[in-house]
Design a protein around this motif. Structure first.
Motif, PDB file in Angstrom:
ATOM      1  N   ILE A   1     -10.402   2.972  -2.039  1.00  0.00           N
ATOM      2  CA  ILE A   1      -9.302   3.441  -0.859  1.00  0.00           C
ATOM      3  C   ILE A   1      -8.461   4.716  -1.229  1.00  0.00           C
ATOM      4  O   ILE A   1      -8.350   5.713  -0.627  1.00  0.00           O
ATOM      5  CB  ILE A   1      -8.455   2.462  -0.201  1.00  0.00           C
ATOM      6  CG1 ILE A   1      -9.435   1.332   0.302  1.00  0.00           C
ATOM      7  CG2 ILE A   1      -7.599   2.981   1.012  1.00  0.00           C
ATOM      8  CD1 ILE A   1     -10.434   1.939   1.563  1.00  0.00           C
TER       9      ILE A   1
ATOM     10  N   ASP B   1      -8.776   0.994   5.675  1.00  0.00           N
ATOM     11  CA  ASP B   1      -9.196  -0.122   4.614  1.00  0.00           C
ATOM     12  C   ASP B   1      -9.883  -1.281   5.590  1.00  0.00           C
ATOM     13  O   ASP B   1     -11.061  -1.888   5.152  1.00  0.00           O
ATOM     14  CB  ASP B   1      -7.997  -0.931   4.070  1.00  0.00           C
ATOM     15  CG  ASP B   1      -8.347  -2.115   3.395  1.00  0.00           C
ATOM     16  OD1 ASP B   1      -8.970  -2.087   2.172  1.00  0.00           O
ATOM     17  OD2 ASP B   1      -8.019  -3.319   3.995  1.00  0.00           O
TER      18      ASP B   1
ATOM     19  N   LYS C   1       0.879  -1.309   0.112  1.00  0.00           N
ATOM     20  CA  LYS C   1       0.014  -0.031  -0.049  1.00  0.00           C
ATOM     21  C   LYS C   1       1.113   1.219   0.202  1.00  0.00           C
ATOM     22  O   LYS C   1       2.064   1.294   0.360  1.00  0.00           O
ATOM     23  CB  LYS C   1      -0.904  -0.067   1.213  1.00  0.00           C
ATOM     24  CG  LYS C   1      -0.176  -0.120   2.680  1.00  0.00           C
ATOM     25  CD  LYS C   1       0.301   1.045   3.109  1.00  0.00           C
ATOM     26  CE  LYS C   1       1.334   1.134   4.229  1.00  0.00           C
ATOM     27  NZ  LYS C   1       2.063   1.970   4.148  1.00  0.00           N
TER      28      LYS C   1
ATOM     29  N   PHE D   1      -3.102  -4.768   1.990  1.00  0.00           N
ATOM     30  CA  PHE D   1      -3.850  -4.101   3.101  1.00  0.00           C
ATOM     31  C   PHE D   1      -4.118  -5.477   4.163  1.00  0.00           C
ATOM     32  O   PHE D   1      -5.071  -6.031   4.358  1.00  0.00           O
ATOM     33  CB  PHE D   1      -5.045  -3.678   2.880  1.00  0.00           C
ATOM     34  CG  PHE D   1      -5.178  -2.395   1.944  1.00  0.00           C
ATOM     35  CD1 PHE D   1      -4.664  -0.965   2.622  1.00  0.00           C
ATOM     36  CD2 PHE D   1      -5.308  -2.424   0.702  1.00  0.00           C
ATOM     37  CE1 PHE D   1      -4.384   0.013   1.655  1.00  0.00           C
ATOM     38  CE2 PHE D   1      -5.477  -1.162  -0.282  1.00  0.00           C
ATOM     39  CZ  PHE D   1      -4.751  -0.106   0.393  1.00  0.00           C
TER      40      PHE D   1
ATOM     41  N   ALA E   1      -7.334  -8.073  -1.213  1.00  0.00           N
ATOM     42  CA  ALA E   1      -7.758  -6.718  -1.468  1.00  0.00           C
ATOM     43  C   ALA E   1      -7.383  -6.375  -2.804  1.00  0.00           C
ATOM     44  O   ALA E   1      -6.282  -6.055  -3.243  1.00  0.00           O
ATOM     45  CB  ALA E   1      -6.576  -5.880  -0.444  1.00  0.00           C
TER      46      ALA E   1
END
Length: 351
Positions: free
Chosen positions: A331, A191, A102, A129, A323
């Motif tokens: 996000i 998240d 991320k 995530f 994810a």
């Protein structure tokens, strides 16, 4: 190798930093059906040292050379945020499945292009995530789906440090990171909260950010930094309003004068019950007394492993939760809206 036994999937890692070392390479090494064949870093000596530690065949400094020579099936992108987009896009174009750290990218436009590229290539693009892979998170997600809470109308996500500015890497460089605590640690609790809630549609975002401590201090919990080159926010406080009328309040900081050294948690308030996430605890009130519906004694510490495992299993065709690129885009859009609102000091509408 027997003709009935498939060859191991070939894995390459981009970025020879801490998360690549402790999470990605360490996980890949546990599997007999994967083979780490290459590592890339902008500093070739770092790549070579990484390769020696993990028994990887080749160390590279140029991505196209790596993709052409090593021919990986899977690529882990662990480079600084600024380079996620170009590294993911190159790996997808080369026909690789990608696990990216991320945030997805630096802005929603890049994240959307990455999403579309993965779809066009027919490859898996997942983001690490990892907090959504804790057992605690899944327990609360299941409780939401079963109606335990009724309608959840207030969610509070906290990712706070009293003085936890990272003293390594480029975490204080906005040009390379895209921001500070929001895009680094706040994004994780955001998240996790959105996953538990089932990614409800967002109506608007408001936020305020502050830079008061990082430019005046120079050391803390995670080492030293140069206050003269500190260009990210110290803290950001935002409210996300959902189309169903509920709100999610997010507080995140690298440096903030709070009592606790660190707070990483999410709480949920519903019509029938409330909950905290780490460790999972579901409760309500009965006659003025706290009534516990579910309680875990300790938070799960295997979430990184489960995140990596889900990605590999998804690559191998199992319909497990990851994810994915779609949720990664959502996000990224929320992070961008929070930063936009904090800079303009005005509400940002998203629908």
């Amino acid at each position: 190798m027997s003709a009935l036994t498939p060859s191991p999937l070939r894995v390459a890692i981009i970025g020879a930093g801490q998360v690549a070392d402790k999470v990605h390479a360490s996980y890949y090494a546990t599997r007999n059906d994967l083979q780490m064949v290459a590592v890339l870093d902008s500093h070739l000596d770092h790549a070579k040292a990484f390769a020696n530690r993990h028994g990887t065949k080749k160390a590279y400094q140029d991505l196209q050379t790596l993709l052409r020579e090593a021919k990986p099936d899977i690529v882990s992108v662990c480079s600084p945020n600024r380079f996620h987009y170009e590294h993911v896009m190159a790996a997808l174009e080369a026909g690789c499945h990608v696990m990216c750290e991320k945030p997805p990218a630096m802005n929603p436009k890049q994240a959307d292009e990455m999403r579309l590229a993965a779809r066009k290539a027919g490859k898996v693009l997942a983001y690490d995530f990892h907090h959504r892979f804790a057992q605690d998170t899944q327990l609360l997600r299941d409780a939401v789906q079963s109606g335990t809470f009724g309608e959840i109308y207030v969610t509070n996500a906290l990712a706070l440090r009293r003085c936890g500015v990272p003293g390594w890497g480029v975490f204080t460089n906005k040009a390379l990171q895209g921001g500070g605590p929001l895009i680094d640690i706040g994004i994780h609790m955001l998240d996790a909260a959105m996953y538990v809630l089932g990614f409800p549609k967002v109506k608007s975002v408001t936020a305020h950010s502050f830079q008061r401590l990082g430019t005046s201090k120079s050391s803390g919990q995670f080492g030293e930094w140069d206050p003269k080159t500190y260009t990210v926010e110290d803290a950001l406080f935002g409210t996300i309003e959902f189309c169903n009328g509920g709100i999610l309040r997010l507080e995140t900081s690298f440096a903030l004068n709070i009592r606790e050294q660190s707070v990483m948690n999410v709480s949920f308030c519903g019509e029938k019950a409330g909950a905290t996430l780490f460790p999972a605890h579901i409760y309500n009130d009965v006659g003025g007394e706290l009534h516990t519906l579910l309680k875990r004694d300790e938070a799960d510490d295997q979430r990184h492993i489960r995140s990596m495992d889900a990605f590999v299993r998804h690559v191998q065709g199992e319909p497990v939760m990851i994810a994915d690129a779609e949720q990664g885009l959502v996000i990224q859009q929320l992070v961008a809206a929070l930063y936009e609102s904090s800079e303009k000091r005005e509400r940002v509408a998203l629908c």
